[in-house]
Design an enzyme around this catalytic site. Sequence first.
Site, mmCIF file in Angstrom:
data_model
loop_
_atom_site.group_PDB
_atom_site.id
_atom_site.type_symbol
_atom_site.label_atom_id
_atom_site.label_comp_id
_atom_site.label_asym_id
_atom_site.label_seq_id
_atom_site.Cartn_x
_atom_site.Cartn_y
_atom_site.Cartn_z
ATOM 1 N N LYS A 74 -4.026 -8.361 11.963
ATOM 2 C CA LYS A 74 -2.692 -7.910 12.385
ATOM 3 C C LYS A 74 -1.715 -9.309 12.405
ATOM 4 O O LYS A 74 -1.759 -10.013 11.413
ATOM 5 C CB LYS A 74 -2.820 -7.205 13.546
ATOM 6 N N ASP A 113 -9.090 -5.153 24.294
ATOM 7 C CA ASP A 113 -8.405 -5.168 22.777
ATOM 8 C C ASP A 113 -6.942 -5.593 22.930
ATOM 9 O O ASP A 113 -6.091 -4.747 23.421
ATOM 10 C CB ASP A 113 -8.770 -3.845 21.963
ATOM 11 N N TYR A 122 -8.782 2.478 19.739
ATOM 12 C CA TYR A 122 -9.003 2.518 18.484
ATOM 13 C C TYR A 122 -10.308 3.382 17.840
ATOM 14 O O TYR A 122 -11.393 3.061 18.395
ATOM 15 C CB TYR A 122 -9.094 1.018 17.940
ATOM 16 N N ARG A 127 -22.869 -21.307 9.521
ATOM 17 C CA ARG A 127 -22.746 -20.356 10.050
ATOM 18 C C ARG A 127 -22.106 -20.439 11.320
ATOM 19 O O ARG A 127 -21.461 -19.145 12.033
ATOM 20 C CB ARG A 127 -23.998 -19.404 10.257
HETATM 21 C C1 PLP Z 1 -7.027 -2.824 13.299
HETATM 22 C C2 PLP Z 1 -7.295 -2.773 14.689
HETATM 23 C C3 PLP Z 1 -8.775 -3.300 14.923
HETATM 24 C C4 PLP Z 1 -9.552 -3.433 14.066
HETATM 25 O O1 PLP Z 1 -9.556 -4.699 13.356
HETATM 26 P P1 PLP Z 1 -9.975 -5.002 11.833
HETATM 27 O O2 PLP Z 1 -9.783 -6.294 11.511
HETATM 28 O O3 PLP Z 1 -9.407 -3.972 10.880
HETATM 29 O O4 PLP Z 1 -11.495 -4.617 12.010
HETATM 30 C C5 PLP Z 1 -9.095 -3.151 16.246
HETATM 31 N N1 PLP Z 1 -7.975 -2.735 17.333
HETATM 32 C C6 PLP Z 1 -7.040 -2.432 16.992
HETATM 33 C C7 PLP Z 1 -6.063 -2.226 18.280
HETATM 34 C C8 PLP Z 1 -6.502 -2.521 15.955
HETATM 35 O O5 PLP Z 1 -5.294 -2.269 15.190
#
Ligand code: PLP
Length: 392
Positions: A207, A182, A108, A55
């Site tokens: 992404k 973020d 988001y 973990r």
């Molecule tokens: C997609 C996204 C997230 C969340 O990511 P996941 O891996 O789908 O949980 C958070 N912030 C932004 C800006 C995103 O585009």
Amino acid sequence: MKKNTKLIHAGRDKQFTGAAVNPKLVRASTIVFDSVDELSKAAQGRDDGVEYYGRRGTSTTFALTQAMCDLERAAGCYVYPCGTAAITSSLLSFLSAGDHLLMVDSVYEPTREFVDGILARIGVEADYYDPLVGEQIKQLIKPNTKVIFLESPGSWTMEVQDVPAIVAAAKRADEGIVTMIDNTYATPYNFRPLTVGVDISIHSATKYLSGHSDVMLGVASASDRAWRQLQRNSYELGQCASVDDCYTTLRGLRTLPVRMHHHHHSAIEIAQWLFDQDIVDHVRHPAFASCPGHENYARDFSGGNGLFSFVLNTTNEAAMTAMLDSLIYFKMGFSWGGYESLILSANDFSRQRTATQWKGSGHVVRVHIGLEDTADLLEDLERGLRVFKAHL
Ligand SMILES: *Cc1c(COP(=O)(O)O)cnc(C)c1O
């Protein structure tokens, strides 16, 4: 070392790779020790990249976290099963009942749901703020403000924040405030928030970092002063990620520059074409002056990618449905950052914006420009807009 070189060499220490180019894929729950001495040595190093229990990660995980630390100039990096888990765990690591959170209004949507849901339930007070607030954030800071959360550019509407001004104002008001961003849009390739004083830089590695629409993964990289608290709390929350996904994300990192360049240049060409269309009110691409906060992008970012929005000058659901259905290469789907083009449309932001009001003239269309030939994508969008207009 310049940044392309860094992306190629980060996380490739011999201890991770052996003689191969890529790190070994070490899948494990249990790590076994032959002696009490070995076990206690591992226990001492378990918070610093020594294999101890699955973990906590294996050497494959540590290859990725070391690479991210290198790229983000961070003291430490934690991996999570998705970007949302990285966001919620970072917030939970620093917020308690009675604390106050400042959250950017263009955040988001699932982050907002967490703030209004679980954080509210456990007694964390939150105020949303205008993404363009800049140093005036100081007016919103309260004695119990513990965290300021940023996301730049904002989801869908793409406002680019003045990150250095917000961080400086936070530090002037109260050294104890932890700032988090973020940073999924920029990736560490185009913006390194820790270098302007942000404490935690969070990515949905789902992404661009992994880049092929086949991985769910999150990472949070922390400054010296925030790292141990983030690490301890994320561990207590039971957060961990699959080593296969760590491996795949590391592989994605190696081609990030070439992918980003193609996405970016193709997106600029398409955004320019959209800019000239009579049905388009304006383009929300951070590289365009029509995007709020464009000057911050120009100052802080070293490039863009394939994601942007454009705003039509009218709303018509039937016409939008016909347009989206007519497209061949642009598929509808959530997420972005893979090699393929995507499209989504929205026009009601009343639940996603509370500190500011969205006053758009029509549908907001968000596109992700993939790695297809730009000419094919332009032809697709040209058909789409023609169909939209034919249905008005
Ligand atoms: C997609 C996204 C997230 C969340 O990511 P996941 O891996 O789908 O949980 C958070 N912030 C932004 C800006 C995103 O585009």
